[in-house]
Design an enzyme around this catalytic site. Structure first.
Site, PDB file in Angstrom:
ATOM      1  N   ASP A 197      74.697  41.157  58.658  1.00 50.12           N
ATOM      2  CA  ASP A 197      74.017  39.971  59.489  1.00 50.12           C
ATOM      3  C   ASP A 197      74.662  38.849  58.347  1.00 50.12           C
ATOM      4  O   ASP A 197      75.154  38.869  57.266  1.00 50.12           O
ATOM      5  CB  ASP A 197      72.806  40.643  58.844  1.00 50.12           C
TER       6      ASP A 197
ATOM      7  N   CYS B 276      72.949  44.231  54.813  1.00 45.24           N
ATOM      8  CA  CYS B 276      72.192  42.926  54.937  1.00 45.24           C
ATOM      9  C   CYS B 276      71.978  42.457  53.669  1.00 45.24           C
ATOM     10  O   CYS B 276      72.248  42.584  52.308  1.00 45.24           O
ATOM     11  CB  CYS B 276      71.398  42.913  56.098  1.00 45.24           C
TER      12      CYS B 276
ATOM     13  N   THR C 217      69.019  43.580  52.223  1.00 45.77           N
ATOM     14  CA  THR C 217      68.753  44.565  51.561  1.00 45.77           C
ATOM     15  C   THR C 217      69.315  45.831  51.805  1.00 45.77           C
ATOM     16  O   THR C 217      69.349  46.565  51.463  1.00 45.77           O
ATOM     17  CB  THR C 217      67.375  44.987  51.909  1.00 45.77           C
TER      18      THR C 217
ATOM     19  N   HIS D 134      76.674  65.619  49.172  1.00 48.79           N
ATOM     20  CA  HIS D 134      75.824  66.383  49.478  1.00 48.79           C
ATOM     21  C   HIS D 134      75.037  66.314  50.718  1.00 48.79           C
ATOM     22  O   HIS D 134      74.953  67.014  52.033  1.00 48.79           O
ATOM     23  CB  HIS D 134      74.139  66.248  48.468  1.00 48.79           C
TER      24      HIS D 134
ATOM     25  N   HIS E  18      74.630  72.840  51.373  1.00 53.12           N
ATOM     26  CA  HIS E  18      74.313  71.659  52.064  1.00 53.12           C
ATOM     27  C   HIS E  18      74.762  71.835  53.468  1.00 53.12           C
ATOM     28  O   HIS E  18      74.010  71.096  54.273  1.00 53.12           O
ATOM     29  CB  HIS E  18      75.539  70.584  51.682  1.00 53.12           C
TER      30      HIS E  18
HETATM   31  C1  RB5 Z   1      68.000  38.833  56.923  1.00 50.98           C
HETATM   32  O1  RB5 Z   1      66.645  37.833  56.455  1.00 50.98           O
HETATM   33  C2  RB5 Z   1      66.987  40.234  55.875  1.00 50.98           C
HETATM   34  O2  RB5 Z   1      66.057  40.315  56.618  1.00 50.98           O
HETATM   35  C3  RB5 Z   1      68.682  41.380  56.139  1.00 50.98           C
HETATM   36  O3  RB5 Z   1      69.193  40.813  55.897  1.00 50.98           O
HETATM   37  C4  RB5 Z   1      67.995  41.908  55.683  1.00 50.98           C
HETATM   38  O4  RB5 Z   1      67.522  42.467  54.472  1.00 50.98           O
HETATM   39  C5  RB5 Z   1      66.442  43.468  56.469  1.00 50.98           C
HETATM   40  O5  RB5 Z   1      66.218  44.422  56.215  1.00 50.98           O
END
Ligand code: RB5
Length: 146
Positions: free
Chosen positions: A8, A65, A67, A98, A133
Site C-alpha cells: 500500500d 504495508c 505493519t 515448517h 509438517h
Molecule cells: C495505513 O495507514 C496502514 O493502516 C496500513 O499500511 C497497514 O499498516 C495496515 O495494517
C-alpha cells in the site's frame, strides 16, 4: 522463481528497494502495486498477490504495508494462501520450512531496508521440509474447506 509483490501507500519506497533486491537475486518480480504515495486500501493488494500465488501465476509472494498485518489478513482470505507476518529473518526461514508459507509480509514502519532484505533472503532461499509438517499444513487447508 516468479515472485508477486504488493504494497500500500505506506510501503512504496521499501517495495521498490525490495523489488530490485529480488531481481538482483535472479528472480522475476510481478509488481501488483501500488506505485504512488496516494492513500489506498491494502486489502486490494493483499488479494491481488494472494490470487497470483494461489492461482500459480507466481511461486511466492511478498506483501508490505505499514505493519504487514492488514495486507496479510486480506491475502489469507484467499483459499490456498498462507501469508506470514515476520519482522526478523529466523521466523521468515522457519515459516517456509515448517508452515509452507507462500507469502511473506512485513511492515515498512516496522523494519528497515537491511532487515527487510534479510527477511526476504531467508524466505526465498528456505525449502519446505514436508514430512511431519505436511499433516499440519493440510489441517490448515481443511479449515478452509469446512
Ligand atoms: C495505513 O495507514 C496502514 O493502516 C496500513 O499500511 C497497514 O499498516 C495496515 O495494517
Amino acid at each position: 522463481m516468479k515472485i508477486a509483490i504488493g504494497n500500500d501507500h505506506a510501503a512504496v519506497a521499501l517495495k521498490n528497494h525490495i523489488k530490485k533486491y529480488v531481481e538482483d537475486m535472479g528472480h522475476t518480480v510481478i509488481n501488483f502495486g501500488t506505485d504512488t504515495n496516494d492513500s489506498c486500501d491494502y486489502p486490494v493488494y493483499g488479494e491481488k498477490v494472494g490470487r497470483a500465488v494461489a492461482g500459480g501465476e507466481a511461486d511466492l509472494g511478498i506483501l508490505i504495508c505499514g505493519t504487514g498485518i492488514g495486507i496479510s489478513l486480506a491475502a489469507n482470505k484467499v483459499k490456498g494462501v498462507r501469508a506470514a507476518v515476520c519482522s526478523e529473518p529466523y521466523s521468515a526461514k522457519l515459516t517456509r520450512m515448517h508452515n509452507d508459507a507462500n507469502i511473506i509480509a512485513f511492515g515498512a514502519r516496522v523494519v528497515g531496508e537491511a532487515m527487510a532484505e534479510m527477511i526476504v533472503y531467508e524466505f526465498l532461499n528456505a525449502k519446505y521440509e514436508g514430512g511431519r509438517h505436511q499433516r499440519r499444513v493440510d489441517m490448515i487447508g481443511d479449515i478452509e474447506n469446512r
